[in-house]
Design a protein around this motif. Sequence first.
Motif, PDB file in Angstrom:
ATOM      1  N   HIS A  23       0.822  -1.214   0.000  1.00  0.00           N
ATOM      2  CA  HIS A  23       0.000   0.000   0.000  1.00  0.00           C
ATOM      3  C   HIS A  23       0.857   1.266   0.000  1.00  0.00           C
ATOM      4  O   HIS A  23       0.508   2.254  -0.640  1.00  0.00           O
ATOM      5  N   GLN A  26       3.291   1.240  -3.509  1.00  0.00           N
ATOM      6  CA  GLN A  26       2.610   1.218  -4.801  1.00  0.00           C
ATOM      7  C   GLN A  26       1.220   1.830  -4.699  1.00  0.00           C
ATOM      8  O   GLN A  26       0.226   1.220  -5.103  1.00  0.00           O
ATOM      9  N   PRO A  27       1.116   3.037  -4.170  1.00  0.00           N
ATOM     10  CA  PRO A  27      -0.216   3.600  -3.903  1.00  0.00           C
ATOM     11  C   PRO A  27      -1.049   3.844  -5.162  1.00  0.00           C
ATOM     12  O   PRO A  27      -2.271   3.686  -5.123  1.00  0.00           O
ATOM     13  N   LYS A  28      -0.412   4.184  -6.273  1.00  0.00           N
ATOM     14  CA  LYS A  28      -1.186   4.465  -7.486  1.00  0.00           C
ATOM     15  C   LYS A  28      -1.863   3.206  -8.024  1.00  0.00           C
ATOM     16  O   LYS A  28      -3.027   3.237  -8.411  1.00  0.00           O
ATOM     17  N   ALA A  29      -1.134   2.104  -8.045  1.00  0.00           N
ATOM     18  CA  ALA A  29      -1.721   0.842  -8.517  1.00  0.00           C
ATOM     19  C   ALA A  29      -2.852   0.400  -7.596  1.00  0.00           C
ATOM     20  O   ALA A  29      -3.916  -0.021  -8.055  1.00  0.00           O
ATOM     21  N   ALA A  31      -4.593   2.344  -5.634  1.00  0.00           N
ATOM     22  CA  ALA A  31      -5.680   3.323  -5.702  1.00  0.00           C
ATOM     23  C   ALA A  31      -6.585   3.054  -6.895  1.00  0.00           C
ATOM     24  O   ALA A  31      -7.801   3.265  -6.818  1.00  0.00           O
ATOM     25  N   GLY A  32      -6.020   2.569  -7.987  1.00  0.00           N
ATOM     26  CA  GLY A  32      -6.839   2.227  -9.149  1.00  0.00           C
ATOM     27  C   GLY A  32      -7.841   1.136  -8.822  1.00  0.00           C
ATOM     28  O   GLY A  32      -9.001   1.200  -9.220  1.00  0.00           O
ATOM     29  N   GLN A  35     -10.477   2.613  -6.509  1.00  0.00           N
ATOM     30  CA  GLN A  35     -11.393   3.450  -7.280  1.00  0.00           C
ATOM     31  C   GLN A  35     -12.404   2.594  -8.042  1.00  0.00           C
ATOM     32  O   GLN A  35     -13.581   2.926  -8.112  1.00  0.00           O
ATOM     33  N   THR A  43      -6.653   7.307  -3.338  1.00  0.00           N
ATOM     34  CA  THR A  43      -5.229   7.394  -2.995  1.00  0.00           C
ATOM     35  C   THR A  43      -5.049   7.603  -1.497  1.00  0.00           C
ATOM     36  O   THR A  43      -4.211   6.956  -0.860  1.00  0.00           O
TER      37      THR A  43
END
Length: 138
Positions: A23, A26-29, A31-32, A35, A43
């Motif tokens: 977490h 790799q927050p962007k992956a 967060a996807g 979402q 995020t």
Amino acid sequence: MDIVVLIGRILFVVIFLASAAGHLTQPKAMAGYAQSKGIPVPTFAVFASGIVMLLGGLSILLGIWPDLGALLLVIFLVPTALLMHSFWQESEPDARQNEMIQFNKDISLAGASLMLFAFFAATPTLGLTITGPLFIIV
């Protein structure tokens, strides 16, 4: 018995510390995915959940208010099971099965965390902890 409890604590927190690392690195992956599940401010949610897992896991591992750490994990796990693994909303059988497995894992870990909370709060001197519990159950 103290060593057995310590070994159990170490084994128990591996999943939370590994997940927290994912977490937080790799927050962007992550967060996807959040979402796609309809999580608001994904995020931030990923970062916050990583911090909660890290604090809860380290608290149990190190024995610093391990009862509070166990409660943090319960607070993380129950909403995660309900919001991220809502298998009842899946129509595709494989996705439904996968989400059911993840839901059951999170609910089972929440139950184990709740038992750890009670264990640490009721037996403050067992398990080679650095501090005693924050809560006391008699």
